[in-house]
Design a protein around this motif. Sequence first.
Motif, mmCIF file in Angstrom:
data_model
loop_
_atom_site.group_PDB
_atom_site.id
_atom_site.type_symbol
_atom_site.label_atom_id
_atom_site.label_comp_id
_atom_site.label_asym_id
_atom_site.label_seq_id
_atom_site.Cartn_x
_atom_site.Cartn_y
_atom_site.Cartn_z
ATOM 1 N N ARG A 32 0.802 -1.223 0.000
ATOM 2 C CA ARG A 32 0.000 0.000 0.000
ATOM 3 C C ARG A 32 0.838 1.277 0.000
ATOM 4 O O ARG A 32 0.289 2.362 -0.189
ATOM 5 C CB ARG A 32 -0.919 -0.003 1.227
ATOM 6 C CG ARG A 32 -2.024 -1.038 1.137
ATOM 7 C CD ARG A 32 -2.867 -1.094 2.394
ATOM 8 N NE ARG A 32 -4.119 -1.794 2.156
ATOM 9 C CZ ARG A 32 -5.044 -2.020 3.084
ATOM 10 N NH1 ARG A 32 -4.844 -1.604 4.330
ATOM 11 N NH2 ARG A 32 -6.159 -2.647 2.773
ATOM 12 N N THR B 18 0.276 4.391 -2.469
ATOM 13 C CA THR B 18 -1.001 4.231 -3.166
ATOM 14 C C THR B 18 -2.129 4.753 -2.290
ATOM 15 O O THR B 18 -2.036 4.713 -1.056
ATOM 16 C CB THR B 18 -1.274 2.754 -3.497
ATOM 17 O OG1 THR B 18 -1.526 2.029 -2.279
ATOM 18 C CG2 THR B 18 -0.088 2.128 -4.215
ATOM 19 N N TYR C 169 -5.461 4.319 -0.312
ATOM 20 C CA TYR C 169 -6.151 3.151 0.228
ATOM 21 C C TYR C 169 -6.952 3.554 1.456
ATOM 22 O O TYR C 169 -6.724 4.607 2.058
ATOM 23 C CB TYR C 169 -5.160 2.033 0.604
ATOM 24 C CG TYR C 169 -4.169 2.411 1.696
ATOM 25 C CD1 TYR C 169 -4.445 2.145 3.036
ATOM 26 C CD2 TYR C 169 -2.964 3.033 1.389
ATOM 27 C CE1 TYR C 169 -3.542 2.492 4.036
ATOM 28 C CE2 TYR C 169 -2.060 3.386 2.369
ATOM 29 C CZ TYR C 169 -2.357 3.113 3.689
ATOM 30 O OH TYR C 169 -1.458 3.472 4.668
ATOM 31 N N GLU C 170 -7.893 2.724 1.810
ATOM 32 C CA GLU C 170 -8.681 2.902 3.026
ATOM 33 C C GLU C 170 -8.290 1.802 4.005
ATOM 34 O O GLU C 170 -8.230 0.628 3.630
ATOM 35 C CB GLU C 170 -10.177 2.828 2.728
ATOM 36 C CG GLU C 170 -10.729 4.052 2.006
ATOM 37 C CD GLU C 170 -10.726 5.293 2.881
ATOM 38 O OE1 GLU C 170 -10.953 5.153 4.104
ATOM 39 O OE2 GLU C 170 -10.497 6.395 2.349
#
Length: 333
Positions: free
Chosen positions: A139, A142, A144-145
């Motif tokens: 991640r 990038t 992301y949640e």
Amino acid sequence: MTPASLAPATFADLPAFGAAHATNQAAGTGCTVVVAPEGAVAGVDVRGGAPATRETDLLRPENMVQEVHAVAISGGSAYGLEAAGGVMKALAEAGCGFELAGLRVPIVPQACLFDLPVGEPVAPDMPMGAAATRAALERVGTPYELEQGNVGAGCGATVGKLLGPQNAMKGGFGWSGAKLGSLAVVACVAVNAAGNVRGADGQWLAGAQRDGRIVSIEEAFGLHASAATAASAGAPCANTTLGIVLTNAKLTKAQATKASSMAHDAYARAIWPVHTTNDGDTIFTMASGEVEAMVDTVGVLACAAMQAAIESAVLSAEGAYGLKAARDLPLQG
């Protein structure tokens, strides 16, 4: 959940970091790992009287190492400290860490909370730590949640234990962020407190409950003083709220430690009682160093974000393991 009057920040504002969970829902435990593959300056402030920690002395400003490569928080009490070995292994395989004698040595501080009575008496281990780390590495850089509620270090978390475990409620994992110009802060937290949790508006959200209502701390101590006193004085550590503050600020180790200290004000605002002898309350701060900023500004943002993260943790939690969650009860003043 966004801190009032502040612009929201997300993990997209902090591309130097990656965060992910590994969760064992059946056992009611898990771990959460934040990675900084290029290294991050870090500090820590441990306030509770019963911590289960690893490499926190290393973060003292006067000690040699200046950067860490990940921070892990997990369930499992002291058994859960094994997870950091898996974090190290996965980081080394990815080429992260200090190079010494032809080896990669990642620096991974960790803190654990006590969730062994929830679900099954299973603790996070090296494979779990490695799994969370590999997911977190993917991640980095990038958008992301990060999942909230009954996940990662918050999977087996509970709150409001002054009247005994049968009257506790479900805690969980939450996060929130705030930014001021280019300065961004995200606070992550696993809420497993002995005390009750109150929202910013003063309403009880979760805690010791009876007959479908949350019992105030004053009532808990007044009606059940002997039991509450015994629990806080002599029972095994069954609590602990663990936080990680992430920022793109340029900080020294001493300043990162100060930011952690300021963020503890959020614990005091949202959790009552807090920092008891039966808690291991800990906050780490990790700084990636892209933005010049005053440490007081970082601390103010961290405190606001942490308070909102605590609220989000209990509101995101779902009833499980025979425990009710905040969403199962009406809000109370």
